[in-house]
Design a protein around this motif. Structure first.
Motif: not given
Length: 133
Positions: A79-85
């Motif tokens: 989810v953190k990766v999703a936020a950044e992307k």
């Protein structure tokens, strides 16, 4: 097209979950069970769209999310990766979808709506499961 993308993804995910439940030695109580099903669903989805990372679509978030979740079996990390992307789509030039012909939106540096929607979905799931992201 986002509805079609989500439709294909969710249908393939559901099929993968059922197949894993009957064939897999992976416990349905594990993150790996869901990560494996998502990976299969994304593979299926990729055969239905040419959109990939860098095209300023939902795929800019979905693909890295799936890769992180499959690699780590750690939903909050994915989810953190999703936020950044999702944030990163602000600066991409649209190559697929409505944003390619809606000129005004491209100069506003807003996140891609489909990419942001996917992030909100997985962030909501994380919140619902009680994960800290």
């Amino acid at each position: 097209t986002l509805g079609a993308i989500f439709g294909v993804l969710l249908s393939a995910f559901s099929t993968s979950l059922r197949r894993n439940a009957s064939d897999s030695k992976i416990s349905p109580d594990s993150a790996e069970f869901y990560a494996t099903a998502l990976k299969s669903a994304v593979t299926s989805l990729k055969s239905h769209t040419g959109a990939r990372i860098g095209d300023r679509t939902v795929m800019d978030v979905l693909l890295p999310f799936e890769e992180e979740f499959s690699r780590t079996n750690d939903f909050p990390s994915a989810v953190k990766v999703a936020a950044e992307k999702a944030e990163g789509t602000r600066y991409l030039k649209a190559k697929f979808g409505r944003a390619t012909y809606v000129g005004e939106a491209s100069s506003q540096e807003l996140p891609d709506p489909g990419a942001w929607a996917f992030y909100e979905i997985v962030a909501g799931l994380a919140d619902g499961f009680g994960f800290t992201v």
